[in-house]
Design an enzyme around this catalytic site. Structure first.
Site, PDB file in Angstrom:
ATOM      1  CB  ILE A  19      -0.939   0.007   1.217  1.00 55.69           C
ATOM      2  CG1 ILE A  19      -1.947  -1.152   1.138  1.00 55.69           C
ATOM      3  CG2 ILE A  19      -1.680   1.340   1.327  1.00 55.69           C
ATOM      4  CD1 ILE A  19      -2.917  -1.046  -0.004  1.00 55.69           C
ATOM      5  CD  GLU A 153      14.071 -16.784   4.455  1.00 59.57           C
ATOM      6  OE1 GLU A 153      14.388 -15.741   5.072  1.00 59.57           O
ATOM      7  OE2 GLU A 153      13.564 -17.779   4.996  1.00 59.57           O
ATOM      8  CB  CYS A 384     -13.360 -19.010 -11.410  1.00 61.92           C
ATOM      9  SG  CYS A 384     -12.118 -20.187 -11.987  1.00 61.92           S
ATOM     10  CD  GLU A 408     -11.272 -28.849  -9.251  1.00 56.32           C
ATOM     11  OE1 GLU A 408     -10.424 -28.339  -8.498  1.00 56.32           O
ATOM     12  OE2 GLU A 408     -12.075 -28.164  -9.936  1.00 56.32           O
ATOM     13  CG  HIS A 521     -10.536 -15.011 -11.776  1.00 59.97           C
ATOM     14  ND1 HIS A 521     -10.895 -15.296 -10.474  1.00 59.97           N
ATOM     15  CD2 HIS A 521     -10.183 -16.199 -12.340  1.00 59.97           C
ATOM     16  CE1 HIS A 521     -10.749 -16.595 -10.249  1.00 59.97           C
ATOM     17  NE2 HIS A 521     -10.327 -17.166 -11.367  1.00 59.97           N
ATOM     18  CD  GLU A 523     -11.695 -11.931  -9.275  1.00 61.66           C
ATOM     19  OE1 GLU A 523     -11.131 -12.980  -8.896  1.00 61.66           O
ATOM     20  OE2 GLU A 523     -12.650 -11.920 -10.079  1.00 61.66           O
TER      21      GLU A 523
END
Length: 554
Positions: A19, A153, A384, A408, A521, A523
């Site tokens: 953000i 990392e 979906c 599935e 999708h 969104e």
């Protein structure tokens, strides 16, 4: 020449680097600069595509089919630049590239090491993400380094950007460090020591922050800012307070009023027009002054972590702003719903949304949800998997296909109305093949694809003749069952232009006021400025139902 802003984080994770980075990018964009953002993730996965949403949150998909970190969703919602696969890479992706080069002999027999080979590769990926040396090069690239300073990392990434900054020169790069000031209730004060330590850790590896974004649950008083400045070697005007806000779209104004963009532009010697954040102010005003409210049930399996549906949540809120209502989202665990209690669980809602997902757990609850919405004329949007369960439900209870299912969930189903497609064509025209034994990573239908929309449908009123949306799925509506479903009244409202695969199903207006399932999708393309036409229409339907039920304005 492209300038770089490197954003790091310390003390703890989940402070909001995404953000903060997106907000800074938005401010710089308002100054007339062309900006992009790049996210570096330190995990060894090649991408987040196979990671659990409970661990990682949602996977954001770009137009070119990259499965990326959810922060890229924030980036696209805050600035005009669209992201692509070059805007997000991981340790796994870097090592994969280095090892491929080693196998080809690109290193000419040298011993391949973290320095210089891995760090050089990281720098090449960053430059590629910024479009350096190409016609799409940007004025400023903001590079967000995932993880926390001190984590093993993240060290190769931090070393790479340190080298990059040294090579580019002082006025071509700058470092912004996000840190955390805990409030100790028993002492009644904010503690600066964790911030002092994280900056010290950053300096140990050769990086001096030019600005500190200090996260806390309250504003940081001037006395604490002066103390932080003294112990971190950051000028006091570079110690920026970032307190908790109820609306993330307030953050650009918060950072600008404390001079962060001015500090960055001065450091990078950028001559720009004045900052104009009026549209952000208008957005906040619209959010804070709705003319009513609607309640939407989001029925899914990852409801314990709201970030699993981050883009869906944001798209609903955007649509609320477009319809002048506040959208209350209730996340409902699909495992807790069955046909017997669907009415008790869902009757109070103004609309229902079933989002995407994978696996058998909770599927029967979603099917029961779709049935309740269909039979009770409750506005329904299936995304979906949400489209697939609506298709299964219709096949079972309207088309008379007993025990219809997806392969599935039930490979032995007598009516596989949803099945694995074994061959399809990518956006670039290449033929892809898969089966039950294919690798899970990168083997789905991914990215933006276009479909033709059937005239006279609700989908056509929303989209027009053609819809182009992003995909992320492995199973499709079985073309062999389209005709029986059509005869039973299900409207196949859109098909892909190449393979003629089902993209949108809906119920006719004579049967239901607003019932749509989409395989893609939507969104991922919603923005706070315009929302998304499908979500805007969905919330308009929810608003109309609310008004009809309560016989007054929403």
């Amino acid at each position: 020449m492209t300038k770089f802003v490197f954003v790091t984080g310390g003390v703890v994770s989940s402070l909001g680097k995404g953000i903060a980075s997106a907000s800074l990018a938005a401010i710089l964009e308002s100054r007339g600069l062309k900006v992009t953002l790049i996210k570096l993730d330190p995990y060894i996965n090649v991408d987040p595509g196979t990671m659990s949403p409970f661990q990682h949150g949602e996977v954001f998909v770009t137009d070119d089919g990259a499965e990326t970190d959810l922060d890229l969703g924030h980036y696209e919602r805050f600035i005009e630049t669209r992201m692509n696969r070059a805007n997000n890479f991981t340790t796994g992706k870097i090592y994969q590239s280095v090892l491929e080069k080693e196998r080809r002999g690109d290193y000419l027999g040298k011993t391949v090491q973290v320095i210089p080979h891995v760090t050089n590769e990281i720098q090449e990926f960053i430059q590629r993400g910024a479009g350096m040396g190409t016609p799409v090069a940007v004025d400023v690239a903001i590079v967000e380094i995932g993880g926390t300073v001190g984590d093993i990392e993240s060290l190769p990434f931090l070393e790479a950007v340190r080298q990059m900054s040294l090579r580019m020169g002082a006025n071509n790069s700058t470092f912004v460090h996000l840190t955390y000031l805990p409030w100790i209730a028993t002492a009644g004060e904010l503690k600066t020591k964790p911030t002092q330590h994280t900056v010290q850790k950053l300096r140990e590896i050769g990086i001096q922050a030019d600005a500190l974004l200090c996260r806390a649950d309250r504003r940081i008083p001037g006395e604490e800012r002066a103390k932080i400045s003294l112990f971190t070697n950051v000028p006091e005007w570079g110690v920026i307070s970032m307190w908790d806000v109820d609306i993330i779209y307030k953050v650009p104004r918060m950072l600008h009023e404390q001079g962060l963009d001015g500090l960055i532009c001065d450091k990078l010697r950028l001559n720009t027009r004045p900052t104009n954040l009026q549209r952000w102010d208008d957005l906040v005003y619209a959010t804070e002054h709705p003319q009513g409210a609607v309640t939407v049930a989001m029925v899914g399996k990852y409801v314990d972590l709201s970030d699993s549906y981050k883009s869906v949540n944001e798209a609903l809120r955007h649509a609320g702003m477009r319809n002048h209502v506040r959208v209350q989202i209730d996340h409902v665990d699909s495992e807790t719903i069955d046909s017997a209690d669907a009415a008790a669980r869902l009757a109070r809602y103004d609309a229902i949304l079933v989002p995407g997902g994978f696996g058998q757990r909770g599927v029967e609850g979603k099917i029961a949800t779709a049935r309740y919405a269909r039979e009770h004329k409750l506005p329904y949007l299936g995304i979906c998997l949400g489209m697939q369960v609506a298709t299964i439900e219709y096949a079972r209870h309207v088309a008379g296909l007993a025990n219809a299912n997806s392969t599935e969930f039930d490979p032995a189903t007598p009516h596989p109305v949803i099945a694995l497609i074994t061959e399809w064509q990518d956006a670039d025209g290449s033929i892809q093949q898969r089966d039950q034994d294919s690798n899970l990573g990168g083997t789905m239908r991914l990215g933006a694809q276009s479909s033709d929309v059937l005239a006279g449908t609700l989908a056509h009123r929303i989209y027009g003749d053609v819809v182009t949306e992003r995909h992320r799925h492995r199973y499709e509506a079985n073309v062999n069952y389209l005709e029986p479903l059509r005869k039973a009244g299900l409207v196949i409202a859109a098909l892909t232009q190449r393979e003629q695969l089902t993209e949108i199903v809906e119920l006719p207006q004579s049967m239901h006021p607003w019932f749509i399932g989409v395989q893609f999708h939507p969104e991922f393309k919603s923005t706070p400025w315009n929302g998304h036409p499908l979500f805007n229409s969905f919330i308009a339907a929810a608003k109309a139902r609310h008004q009809a039920r309560h016989e007054g304005p929403a």
